[in-house]
Design a protein around this motif. Structure first.
Motif, PDB file in Angstrom:
ATOM      1  N   UNK A 152       0.821  -1.362  -0.019  1.00  0.00           N
ATOM      2  CA  UNK A 152       0.512  -0.001  -0.334  1.00  0.00           C
ATOM      3  C   UNK A 152       0.545   1.317  -0.015  1.00  0.00           C
ATOM      4  N   UNK A 153       2.472   1.504   0.655  1.00  0.00           N
ATOM      5  CA  UNK A 153       2.666   2.354   1.107  1.00  0.00           C
ATOM      6  C   UNK A 153       4.152   2.624   0.142  1.00  0.00           C
ATOM      7  N   UNK A 188     -14.055  -9.158  -0.595  1.00  0.00           N
ATOM      8  CA  UNK A 188     -14.582  -9.188  -2.818  1.00  0.00           C
ATOM      9  C   UNK A 188     -13.411  -7.714  -3.643  1.00  0.00           C
ATOM     10  N   UNK A 189     -12.694  -8.181  -2.722  1.00  0.00           N
ATOM     11  CA  UNK A 189     -11.647  -6.868  -3.640  1.00  0.00           C
ATOM     12  C   UNK A 189      -9.928  -7.310  -3.285  1.00  0.00           C
ATOM     13  N   UNK A 190      -8.918  -6.620  -3.717  1.00  0.00           N
ATOM     14  CA  UNK A 190      -8.062  -6.965  -3.831  1.00  0.00           C
ATOM     15  C   UNK A 190      -7.404  -6.065  -3.314  1.00  0.00           C
ATOM     16  N   UNK A 191      -5.656  -6.079  -3.451  1.00  0.00           N
ATOM     17  CA  UNK A 191      -5.128  -4.783  -3.008  1.00  0.00           C
ATOM     18  C   UNK A 191      -3.845  -5.225  -3.977  1.00  0.00           C
ATOM     19  N   UNK A 192      -3.383  -3.883  -4.883  1.00  0.00           N
ATOM     20  CA  UNK A 192      -2.869  -3.656  -5.981  1.00  0.00           C
ATOM     21  C   UNK A 192      -1.630  -2.981  -4.987  1.00  0.00           C
ATOM     22  N   UNK A 193       0.091  -3.230  -5.487  1.00  0.00           N
ATOM     23  CA  UNK A 193       1.065  -3.079  -5.349  1.00  0.00           C
ATOM     24  C   UNK A 193       1.347  -1.575  -5.643  1.00  0.00           C
ATOM     25  N   UNK A 194       1.902  -0.113  -4.572  1.00  0.00           N
ATOM     26  CA  UNK A 194       1.841   0.832  -5.610  1.00  0.00           C
ATOM     27  C   UNK A 194       3.934   0.619  -6.556  1.00  0.00           C
ATOM     28  N   UNK A 195       3.835   1.515  -7.087  1.00  0.00           N
ATOM     29  CA  UNK A 195       5.376   1.960  -7.591  1.00  0.00           C
ATOM     30  C   UNK A 195       6.080   1.624  -6.316  1.00  0.00           C
ATOM     31  N   UNK A 196       7.132   0.949  -6.066  1.00  0.00           N
ATOM     32  CA  UNK A 196       8.091   1.559  -5.387  1.00  0.00           C
ATOM     33  C   UNK A 196       8.040   0.066  -4.092  1.00  0.00           C
ATOM     34  N   UNK A 197       7.547  -0.400  -4.339  1.00  0.00           N
ATOM     35  CA  UNK A 197       7.191  -1.613  -3.420  1.00  0.00           C
ATOM     36  C   UNK A 197       7.855  -3.233  -4.037  1.00  0.00           C
ATOM     37  N   UNK A 198       8.067  -3.681  -2.485  1.00  0.00           N
ATOM     38  CA  UNK A 198       9.241  -4.862  -3.016  1.00  0.00           C
ATOM     39  C   UNK A 198       9.548  -5.981  -2.147  1.00  0.00           C
TER      40      UNK A 198
END
Length: 365
Positions: A152-153, A188-198
């Motif tokens: 998320x962050x 009923x959802x998902x968390x998509x990674x923000x750019x910068x996540x690894x």
């Protein structure tokens, strides 16, 4: 976000202990930065390996070893590939992982500590069961894992001792690393990674209790193998630097008084670890323990504590003898025989080692 308390810390996080260096690097860094990174890949490598900035700021080395390994590790994090730091115990995998995260995103605390009891919730998410019972599955009742928070962050998540985590739990990472998303079917959802996540994971395949990584999971990582220090002097430098840092925090005697004994500890560890004396003339049996650089640091630090509180403040052979014996003799039968053979065949005959030989014989009985 890490909050610095008013009381002195026993072991500050990397971003706390080296805040001045990180700030100086970020301020002078004018190179391109990947999305959400605190500094450029070049600056991250400089932070790890050390150097002097144009304004005179000295960046202390955090890792002593091949520069190319750190360049590959940092370049990996700038792509969509996760990083696996692999090596035998005591090769600074955790240390490098922490400093990489601190330099890349300013936070090293999004950590999953792998053990045989690590559950899937530690990698995915859990629930506040009081709220779950009262309200049902809601976003407010969901308890994010460090990995989900990093997604998320736009941060770096660290997974320590990945091979100690049960295989079915390890595989919870596959979707995260391949799809860069984490389904939450209860909502009923998902968390998509923000750019910068690894993700940075560490692992070794030498200890007991290791669970092999599946080929599917291993393919999601770019693996960098961290070797043992290449030379005696390199290992002496590593031990000296870390003991100096630990000794300062614990208010122990300064390291220069310990230089001779540090080299002695490193010599013993390298010879027993390799199965040969440093001059190559004598073959040795190797004990069951790893005799890592991290253990050498522990032996010297404990010796400094003995010298400070029960001696004259100068590290001597008697202060390190017990620590060395404890590191070598893990198996009370086989390792003890190996140790006594080394003591009599090598230590006893070595010039300038009489005090060390006597101290070891006195403790060993």
């Amino acid at each position: 976000m890490t909050i610095t308390p008013a009381v002195p810390l026993l072991r500050p996080h990397a971003e706390q202990a080296f805040a001045d260096e990180l700030g100086a690097l970020a301020a002078l860094d004018d190179r391109p930065r990947p999305p959400a990174w605190s500094m450029s890949p070049w600056a991250v490598v400089t932070y790890l390996l050390g150097g002097v900035l144009p304004d005179g700021t000295v960046i202390t080395p955090k890792y002593v070893g091949p520069r190319r390994l750190m360049e590959v590790a940092v370049a990996t994090l700038a792509t969509d590939r996760a990083l696996l730091l692999l090596g035998v115990p005591g090769t600074a995998k955790t240390w490098v992982s922490e400093h990489l995260a601190a330099a890349v995103c300013g936070e090293s605390t999004l950590l999953v500590q792998g053990t045989s009891g690590t559950a899937e919730e530690a990698i995915r998410y859990g629930w506040n069961y009081a709220r779950l019972l009262a309200e049902g599955p809601t976003p407010e009742a969901l308890v994010p894992s460090p990995v989900l928070t990093a997604m998320r962050d736009a941060k770096i998540a660290r997974v320590e001792e990945l091979t100690r985590i049960p295989s079915d739990v390890q595989d919870a990472l596959i979707t995260i690393l391949s799809e860069k998303s984490l389904p939450v079917p209860e909502l009923g959802t998902e968390v998509q990674a923000a750019k910068g996540f690894n993700v940075i994971a560490t692992a070794n395949d030498r200890d007991r209790g290791v669970n092999e990584l599946s080929s599917a999971l291993r393919r999601r990582f770019n693996t960098v193998v961290l070797p043992l220090p290449a030379s005696e002097q390199e290992e002496v430098d590593i031990v000296t630097r870390r003991v100096e840092q630990l000794g300062s925090a614990l208010e122990l005697p300064e390291v220069p008084a310990a230089a001779e004994e540090i080299r002695r500890v490193v010599t013993v560890f390298r010879e027993l670890r390799s199965g040969r004396t440093l001059d190559g003339r004598t073959s040795l049996k190797t004990p069951s323990g790893t005799l890592s650089t991290a253990e050498a640091i522990s032996v010297v630090t404990n010796g400094l504590a003995l010298a400070a509180h029960f001696g004259d403040g100068v590290l001597r052979s008697g202060d390190i003898a017990a620590g060395i014996i404890g590191s070598v003799i893990k198996d009370p039968v086989a390792d003890k025989a190996i140790w006594f053979e080394y003591l009599e065949a090598v230590v006893r005959e070595r010039d300038g080692w009489n005090d060390f030989y006597g101290a070891c014989r006195e403790i060993s009985g």
